[in-house]
Design an enzyme around this catalytic site. Structure first.
Site, PDB file in Angstrom:
ATOM      1  N   CYS A 119      13.988  10.273  27.349  1.00 40.08           N
ATOM      2  CA  CYS A 119      13.225  10.198  27.685  1.00 40.08           C
ATOM      3  C   CYS A 119      13.629   7.762  28.088  1.00 40.08           C
ATOM      4  CB  CYS A 119      11.678  10.408  27.404  1.00 40.08           C
ATOM      5  SG  CYS A 119      11.523  12.021  27.456  1.00 40.08           S
ATOM      6  N   GLY A 168      16.157  10.745  31.716  1.00 44.31           N
ATOM      7  CA  GLY A 168      15.450  11.844  31.974  1.00 44.31           C
ATOM      8  C   GLY A 168      15.693  12.319  33.635  1.00 44.31           C
ATOM      9  N   ASN A 198       8.304   7.705  24.366  1.00 42.23           N
ATOM     10  CA  ASN A 198      10.185   7.597  24.653  1.00 42.23           C
ATOM     11  C   ASN A 198       9.806   7.656  22.670  1.00 42.23           C
ATOM     12  OD1 ASN A 198      13.175   5.562  24.771  1.00 42.23           O
ATOM     13  ND2 ASN A 198      13.413   7.994  24.754  1.00 42.23           N
ATOM     14  N   GLY A 199      10.797   9.307  22.673  1.00 38.86           N
ATOM     15  CA  GLY A 199      10.405   9.263  21.231  1.00 38.86           C
ATOM     16  C   GLY A 199      10.718  10.638  20.371  1.00 38.86           C
ATOM     17  N   TYR A 227      26.815   5.571  24.670  1.00 36.81           N
ATOM     18  CA  TYR A 227      26.148   6.828  25.798  1.00 36.81           C
ATOM     19  C   TYR A 227      24.734   6.859  26.542  1.00 36.81           C
ATOM     20  CZ  TYR A 227      25.756  11.434  28.075  1.00 36.81           C
ATOM     21  OH  TYR A 227      25.423  12.392  29.081  1.00 36.81           O
TER      22      TYR A 227
END
Length: 469
Positions: A9, A35, A110-111, A251
């Site tokens: 995210c 996302g 995020n996580g 990535y």
């Protein structure tokens, strides 16, 4: 659909700018790669929080100008989502906005929390009612139940009860808060724009809105921003190791971002150079699996002294999923996204560079596609070690039994994907590459390669997802 790890995210926030919602929209646009399932913006005019959320891409959810007229104010936070915890459902789109006894609050996360289900079970037994299946909501419930006087105290008390990865942007009527977990798994940057403070998962969003990058939010840091400026707190135990996610470099992050105090693009190129030093091979050209393998392929070609060519062209207008009207054309999935250039490949010994192999199915199709374009030899080089373990810290990875390198040797994988040779950058090469860009050693989280998880998780989840027991 590509055989890749899914991005997690992205969060963005700005405080003290008259165009807060519009700038948040642009920030989310820059973070779209993190996302694509849903997104949202919550803005504050100093008295109330207003939200607009939806399923789909940023440009689709915010396609009408009148939406921004309903998001007034000088502060806003936003979120782009891929469902790492909770389902792909409108109720899980963030930021999550709630009203409670002390006002309103919005949270973008995020996580992934490794003990979210256990905390949720305890809260539900004591009477809490959840409206989403996202683990982010557990933080809000813990915060709302706290009896501490200040918001910072209530937030810190809540975060002391959860474990895992979280980079948070939090908005109330009068302040914005940025938090990074003590391990620093996920990136979060701090910047300024015309006197306003800005936070973002990646610095590429600052470039788009012409904000100035200041620094990273430190692991375990809580930054509170209000009309009086910025205050920083470090409430967590200092013995926690800094273990940022190595896959952000491999990535996930955009190559033009600065994360963990390093620019991504030169790090990826160095991965490729290290790969060429470790595993050279006689060939006529180096090519990448676009777009994630591009920088490493350029580094490999430079180090090996072999020409780099665009042997595969990516169709950028194909999303993560596509309409398949008939079962008979299902095998066209990879071809919709990638197409080889026969004139470049035919009769050549080819080195193909990619960032990772997950299940191996897409790599197999790509190798066969290159062979069908006339390649004499196909040598696959991967700019990271074999991925043998799932992630519990915010990346949507398969269970261990679905990861091909968990159950197959490199030689077996090479045969499966029909490559003439297959080599992965090893951990020593990964560390040697990163050492070129910093004078201090960081203990990156490498659990997806080694199985050594910095933050432990419940035994039940371990047995279900790892497939070890």
């Amino acid at each position: 659909m590509f055989d890749k790890f899914h991005d997690e995210c992205g969060v963005f926030g700005i405080f003290g700018h008259p165009e807060a919602a519009n700038l948040t929209y642009l920030g989310l646009y820059a973070l779209q790669h993190r996302g694509q399932e849903g997104c949202g913006i919550v803005a504050s005019d100093g008295l109330h929080l207003k939200a607009h959320l939806g399923m789909g891409l940023v440009a689709d959810v915010f396609r009408r100008d009148d939406i921004f007229e309903r998001l007034p104010g000088s502060s806003a936070i936003g979120h782009v989502r891929y469902s790492t915890a909770g389902g792909n459902d409108m109720k899980n789109v963030q930021p999550i906005v709630v009203d409670y006894s002390r006002g309103s609050i919005a949270v973008a996360h995020n996580g992934n929390l490794v003990n979210a289900q256990e905390v949720r079970n305890a809260l539900e037994k004591s009477g809490s009612i959840f409206s989403t299946t996202s683990d982010t909501e557990t933080i809000i419930h813990l915060l709302a139940r706290s009896q501490s006087d200040s918001l910072v105290e209530r937030l810190c008390e809540a975060l002391m009860q959860v474990k895992g990865a979280y980079s948070l942007a939090i908005l109330t009527e009068t302040r914005m808060i940025a938090v990074r977990d003590p391990n620093g798994f996920r990136p979060l940057s701090l910047g300024t724009l015309d006197g306003a403070f800005v936070v973002s998962s990646e610095s590429c969003a600052f470039d788009l809105i012409e904000a100035e990058y200041i620094r990273e939010v430190e692991p375990g840091e809580v930054i509170v921003i209000d009309k009086n400026g910025m205050q920083s707190y470090f409430p967590f135990p200092k013995e926690t190791r800094n273990t940022p996610c190595i896959f952000e470099y491999i990535y996930f992050s955009r190559p033009d971002s600065r994360i963990f105090n390093r620019m991504v693009y030169p790090v990826r190129k160095e991965f490729g150079r290290q790969l060429a030093r470790q595993y050279p091979v006689d060939a006529d050209l180096v090519m990448a699996v676009p777009d994630s393998g591009m920088a490493a392929a350029l580094g490999y070609a430079e180090e090996a002294g072999i020409p780099f060519e665009l042997g595969l062209i990516r169709n950028h207008y194909v999303g993560r999923t596509f309409i398949e009207p008939q079962q008979s054309i299902r095998h066209f999935g990879v071809k919709l996204k990638l197409n080889p250039i026969r004139e470049v490949i035919e009769g050549k010994r080819v080195i193909v560079v990619d960032d990772s192999i997950v299940r191996g199915t897409t790599s197999r199709k790509i190798v066969k596609m290159i062979r069908n374009a006339g390649a004499k030899e196909v040598h696959v080089r991967i700019s990271s070690p074999p991925t043998s373990y799932p992630c519990f810290y915010g990346i949507d990875t398969p269970s261990r039994k679905e990861l091909i390198s968990a159950s197959h040797t490199i030689e077996e994988i090479a045969r499966y994907i029909t490559a003439d040779s297959l080599c992965y950058l090893n951990l020593d090469g990964l560390h040697a590459a990163l050492a070129q860009f910093g004078d201090h050693k960081i203990d990156f989280c490498e659990a997806c390669f080694s199985g050594n998880y910095p933050v432990k998780f419940p035994r039940l989840r371990e047995s279900n997802q790892l497939g070890l027991f």
